[in-house]
Design a protein around this motif. Structure first.
Motif, PDB file in Angstrom:
ATOM      1  N   SER A  50      29.317  51.328  -6.175  1.00  0.00           N
ATOM      2  CA  SER A  50      28.689  52.583  -5.760  1.00  0.00           C
ATOM      3  C   SER A  50      29.687  53.578  -5.220  1.00  0.00           C
ATOM      4  CB  SER A  50      27.628  52.299  -4.691  1.00  0.00           C
ATOM      5  OG  SER A  50      28.216  51.650  -3.588  1.00  0.00           O
ATOM      6  N   GLY A  51      30.972  53.204  -5.195  1.00  0.00           N
ATOM      7  CA  GLY A  51      31.997  54.142  -4.750  1.00  0.00           C
ATOM      8  C   GLY A  51      32.278  54.033  -3.271  1.00  0.00           C
ATOM      9  N   SER A  65      38.235  58.576  -4.891  1.00  0.00           N
ATOM     10  CA  SER A  65      38.874  57.839  -5.965  1.00  0.00           C
ATOM     11  C   SER A  65      38.255  58.198  -7.305  1.00  0.00           C
ATOM     12  CB  SER A  65      38.712  56.330  -5.722  1.00  0.00           C
ATOM     13  OG  SER A  65      39.014  55.623  -6.892  1.00  0.00           O
ATOM     14  N   PRO A  66      39.081  58.366  -8.365  1.00  0.00           N
ATOM     15  CA  PRO A  66      38.526  58.675  -9.683  1.00  0.00           C
ATOM     16  C   PRO A  66      37.710  57.529 -10.257  1.00  0.00           C
ATOM     17  CG  PRO A  66      40.879  58.231  -9.838  1.00  0.00           C
ATOM     18  CD  PRO A  66      40.542  58.326  -8.381  1.00  0.00           C
ATOM     19  N   LEU A  67      37.795  56.336  -9.607  1.00  0.00           N
ATOM     20  CA  LEU A  67      37.016  55.202 -10.087  1.00  0.00           C
ATOM     21  C   LEU A  67      35.570  55.267  -9.619  1.00  0.00           C
ATOM     22  CD1 LEU A  67      39.561  52.293  -9.584  1.00  0.00           C
ATOM     23  CD2 LEU A  67      38.895  53.389 -11.717  1.00  0.00           C
ATOM     24  N   GLN A  68      35.255  56.153  -8.696  1.00  0.00           N
ATOM     25  CA  GLN A  68      33.883  56.271  -8.250  1.00  0.00           C
ATOM     26  C   GLN A  68      33.003  56.759  -9.393  1.00  0.00           C
ATOM     27  OE1 GLN A  68      32.966  57.885  -4.321  1.00  0.00           O
ATOM     28  NE2 GLN A  68      35.134  58.270  -4.069  1.00  0.00           N
ATOM     29  N   TRP A  69      31.774  56.226  -9.439  1.00  0.00           N
ATOM     30  CA  TRP A  69      30.867  56.622 -10.503  1.00  0.00           C
ATOM     31  C   TRP A  69      30.541  58.106 -10.434  1.00  0.00           C
ATOM     32  CZ3 TRP A  69      26.503  58.923  -8.965  1.00  0.00           C
ATOM     33  CH2 TRP A  69      25.955  58.601  -7.708  1.00  0.00           C
ATOM     34  N   ALA A  70      30.451  58.658  -9.219  1.00  0.00           N
ATOM     35  CA  ALA A  70      30.102  60.072  -9.085  1.00  0.00           C
ATOM     36  C   ALA A  70      31.139  60.962  -9.765  1.00  0.00           C
ATOM     37  CB  ALA A  70      29.961  60.438  -7.611  1.00  0.00           C
ATOM     38  N   TYR A  82      28.603  71.633 -18.338  1.00  0.00           N
ATOM     39  CA  TYR A  82      28.181  71.942 -16.972  1.00  0.00           C
ATOM     40  C   TYR A  82      29.419  71.961 -16.064  1.00  0.00           C
ATOM     41  CZ  TYR A  82      23.666  70.694 -18.999  1.00  0.00           C
ATOM     42  OH  TYR A  82      22.559  70.624 -19.805  1.00  0.00           O
ATOM     43  N   ASP A  83      30.331  72.923 -16.334  1.00  0.00           N
ATOM     44  CA  ASP A  83      31.610  72.915 -15.625  1.00  0.00           C
ATOM     45  C   ASP A  83      31.501  73.387 -14.183  1.00  0.00           C
ATOM     46  OD1 ASP A  83      31.010  75.497 -16.321  1.00  0.00           O
ATOM     47  OD2 ASP A  83      32.945  75.941 -17.250  1.00  0.00           O
ATOM     48  N   TRP A  84      30.338  73.826 -13.766  1.00  0.00           N
ATOM     49  CA  TRP A  84      30.108  74.287 -12.399  1.00  0.00           C
ATOM     50  C   TRP A  84      29.460  73.211 -11.524  1.00  0.00           C
ATOM     51  CZ3 TRP A  84      24.979  73.731 -11.421  1.00  0.00           C
ATOM     52  CH2 TRP A  84      24.127  73.679 -12.530  1.00  0.00           C
ATOM     53  N   LEU A  85      29.094  72.118 -12.131  1.00  0.00           N
ATOM     54  CA  LEU A  85      28.297  71.093 -11.450  1.00  0.00           C
ATOM     55  C   LEU A  85      29.176  70.049 -10.777  1.00  0.00           C
ATOM     56  CD1 LEU A  85      25.078  69.471 -12.737  1.00  0.00           C
ATOM     57  CD2 LEU A  85      26.984  67.989 -12.135  1.00  0.00           C
ATOM     58  N   SER A  86      28.734  69.583  -9.602  1.00  0.00           N
ATOM     59  CA  SER A  86      29.426  68.515  -8.878  1.00  0.00           C
ATOM     60  C   SER A  86      28.425  67.435  -8.492  1.00  0.00           C
ATOM     61  CB  SER A  86      30.094  69.051  -7.606  1.00  0.00           C
ATOM     62  OG  SER A  86      31.082  70.008  -7.907  1.00  0.00           O
ATOM     63  N   ILE A  87      28.901  66.195  -8.452  1.00  0.00           N
ATOM     64  CA  ILE A  87      28.083  65.073  -7.984  1.00  0.00           C
ATOM     65  C   ILE A  87      28.804  64.425  -6.816  1.00  0.00           C
ATOM     66  CG2 ILE A  87      27.001  62.878  -8.557  1.00  0.00           C
ATOM     67  CD1 ILE A  87      26.947  63.702 -11.447  1.00  0.00           C
ATOM     68  N   ARG A  88      28.083  64.277  -5.715  1.00  0.00           N
ATOM     69  CA  ARG A  88      28.664  63.638  -4.533  1.00  0.00           C
ATOM     70  C   ARG A  88      27.759  62.494  -4.101  1.00  0.00           C
ATOM     71  NH1 ARG A  88      28.526  65.306   1.105  1.00  0.00           N
ATOM     72  NH2 ARG A  88      27.498  67.251   0.492  1.00  0.00           N
ATOM     73  N   GLU A  89      28.373  61.362  -3.790  1.00  0.00           N
ATOM     74  CA  GLU A  89      27.603  60.194  -3.344  1.00  0.00           C
ATOM     75  C   GLU A  89      27.723  60.044  -1.840  1.00  0.00           C
ATOM     76  OE1 GLU A  89      26.763  56.151  -2.064  1.00  0.00           O
ATOM     77  OE2 GLU A  89      28.723  57.115  -2.023  1.00  0.00           O
ATOM     78  N   ARG A  90      26.592  59.808  -1.195  1.00  0.00           N
ATOM     79  CA  ARG A  90      26.581  59.586   0.254  1.00  0.00           C
ATOM     80  C   ARG A  90      25.500  58.570   0.604  1.00  0.00           C
ATOM     81  NH1 ARG A  90      25.183  63.934   5.138  1.00  0.00           N
ATOM     82  NH2 ARG A  90      25.649  62.485   6.851  1.00  0.00           N
ATOM     83  N   SER A  91      25.921  57.425   1.075  1.00  0.00           N
ATOM     84  CA  SER A  91      24.985  56.397   1.548  1.00  0.00           C
ATOM     85  C   SER A  91      23.899  56.074   0.524  1.00  0.00           C
ATOM     86  CB  SER A  91      24.333  56.848   2.863  1.00  0.00           C
ATOM     87  OG  SER A  91      25.302  57.068   3.862  1.00  0.00           O
ATOM     88  N   GLY A  92      24.307  55.971  -0.748  1.00  0.00           N
ATOM     89  CA  GLY A  92      23.354  55.643  -1.786  1.00  0.00           C
ATOM     90  C   GLY A  92      22.529  56.819  -2.263  1.00  0.00           C
ATOM     91  N   THR A 115      19.645  61.951 -15.902  1.00  0.00           N
ATOM     92  CA  THR A 115      19.690  61.046 -17.050  1.00  0.00           C
ATOM     93  C   THR A 115      20.999  60.273 -17.089  1.00  0.00           C
ATOM     94  OG1 THR A 115      18.250  62.509 -18.335  1.00  0.00           O
ATOM     95  CG2 THR A 115      19.580  60.918 -19.571  1.00  0.00           C
ATOM     96  N   ALA A 116      22.116  60.962 -16.822  1.00  0.00           N
ATOM     97  CA  ALA A 116      23.420  60.296 -16.830  1.00  0.00           C
ATOM     98  C   ALA A 116      23.485  59.204 -15.775  1.00  0.00           C
ATOM     99  CB  ALA A 116      24.531  61.326 -16.597  1.00  0.00           C
ATOM    100  N   ILE A 117      22.936  59.469 -14.606  1.00  0.00           N
ATOM    101  CA  ILE A 117      22.960  58.484 -13.522  1.00  0.00           C
ATOM    102  C   ILE A 117      22.088  57.284 -13.870  1.00  0.00           C
ATOM    103  CG2 ILE A 117      22.228  58.065 -11.133  1.00  0.00           C
ATOM    104  CD1 ILE A 117      23.112  60.986 -10.545  1.00  0.00           C
ATOM    105  N   ARG A 118      20.875  57.526 -14.348  1.00  0.00           N
ATOM    106  CA  ARG A 118      19.950  56.435 -14.628  1.00  0.00           C
ATOM    107  C   ARG A 118      20.359  55.614 -15.845  1.00  0.00           C
ATOM    108  NH1 ARG A 118      19.132  55.950  -9.855  1.00  0.00           N
ATOM    109  NH2 ARG A 118      17.693  57.378  -8.806  1.00  0.00           N
ATOM    110  N   ASN A 119      21.148  56.206 -16.741  1.00  0.00           N
ATOM    111  CA  ASN A 119      21.596  55.480 -17.931  1.00  0.00           C
ATOM    112  C   ASN A 119      22.916  54.752 -17.714  1.00  0.00           C
ATOM    113  OD1 ASN A 119      19.362  56.270 -19.380  1.00  0.00           O
ATOM    114  ND2 ASN A 119      20.388  57.955 -20.436  1.00  0.00           N
ATOM    115  N   ASP A 120      23.524  54.919 -16.553  1.00  0.00           N
ATOM    116  CA  ASP A 120      24.793  54.268 -16.238  1.00  0.00           C
ATOM    117  C   ASP A 120      24.505  53.122 -15.262  1.00  0.00           C
ATOM    118  OD1 ASP A 120      28.041  54.942 -16.162  1.00  0.00           O
ATOM    119  OD2 ASP A 120      27.296  53.984 -14.337  1.00  0.00           O
TER     120      ASP A 120
END
Length: 286
Positions: A50-51, A65-70, A82-92, A115-120
């Protein structure tokens, strides 16, 4: 689960380490105990699937870390346009962030990210809930914005303010049976769930209210069913069940006693209250 980490190999603590070409390696080693779960191993580090929590990355003063799924899925979505989009993970919690000018493109990006999150497999395991924090230029704040305001160890007042902020201008609506949350207001429920996850060190009461139309006994049962439905959703999202109490108040606490459509709408509401009382196990009331 225990592993030995070597300069050129990796093995279980009770097994020999194997390096290149299948040769056994005799070298100083350290046995490390790891909690059960999925890990990635690179550059001498074990990375949970989960990073690294955002708080840990911040404390270490290093970039994620680039190994994080986010980060990995963020790069994937940017390559898709979607070059403007960011994903950040915090406490699940997966926080979908960015600024865009068009509502339709925002909805498209949120759908692509979900969709990308649920399919990974790794991301789906790491993200219990997905929160909309995408801003539209010149528009109101996204429903998930109050979640970002919560510090690492939020106070009771900070949690109370975050719940109120999510519900400011938003509401939770239900299916015809009142046993599930409507798809249209699921983003509101997700933001409430993220707030509850970050605040479940405290006791959280979910209070459901109705207007005064209909029989008082019916309104009482209806409000309790709705409070229970939200509690069930929050538990499935990962909130500690012992921290949650569901209370149906029926029509007993109106905020507007006028007999108008607007007053009825104001009185039909969900409210969250937070206290630092010791959490106790509770079951939803039928």
């Amino acid at each position: 689960m225990a592993f030995v980490g070597l300069g050129t190999g990796l093995a279980a603590c009770d097994a020999a380490s194997v390096g290149e070409a299948g040769t056994q390696i005799a070298a100083p080693s350290v046995c490390v105990e790891l909690a059960e779960g999925s890990y990635q191993f690179a550059d001498g580090l074990f990375i949970p699937a989960s990073g690294i929590p955002i708080e840990a990355s911040t404390k270490q003063g290093s970039e994620a870390s680039p190994l994080q799924w986010a980060g990995r899925l963020q790069d994937q979505l940017r390559q898709e346009g979607y070059d403007w989009l960011s994903i950040r993970e915090r406490s699940g919690i997966a926080l979908i962030e960015g600024t865009i000018t068009d509502e339709e493109e925002k909805l498209s990006a949120l759908e692509a990210a979900s969709t990308a999150i649920r399919n990974d497999a790794i991301a789906n395991d790491g993200a219990r809930i997905i929160v909309d924090m995408v801003e539209i230029e010149g528009g109101p704040d996204p429903v998930g914005m109050p979640v970002a305001s919560l510090p690492t160890s939020p106070s009771v007042s900070a949690c109370t303010a975050a719940f109120a902020g999510v519900l400011d201008g938003h509401t939770v609506e239900f299916s015809a049976s009142n046993t599930s949350i409507s798809d249209e207001t699921m983003p509101v429920a997700a933001a409430l769930g993220a707030t509850a996850i970050l605040c479940d060190r405290y006791q959280i009461e979910i209070g459901a209210h109705t207007d005064a139309r209909g029989a008082e006994s019916f309104n009482q049962r209806l409000s309790q069913t709705r409070a229970n439905t939200i509690r069930d959703y929050l538990i499935k999202a990962g909130v500690a069940s012992a921290s949650l109490t569901a209370v149906g108040y029926g029509e007993s606490q109106p905020i507007d006693t006028s007999q108008t459509t607007a007053a009825y709408a104001r009185n039909r509401r969900i409210e969250f209250s937070v206290s630092d009382a010791e959490p106790v196990a509770s079951e939803p009331v039928d």
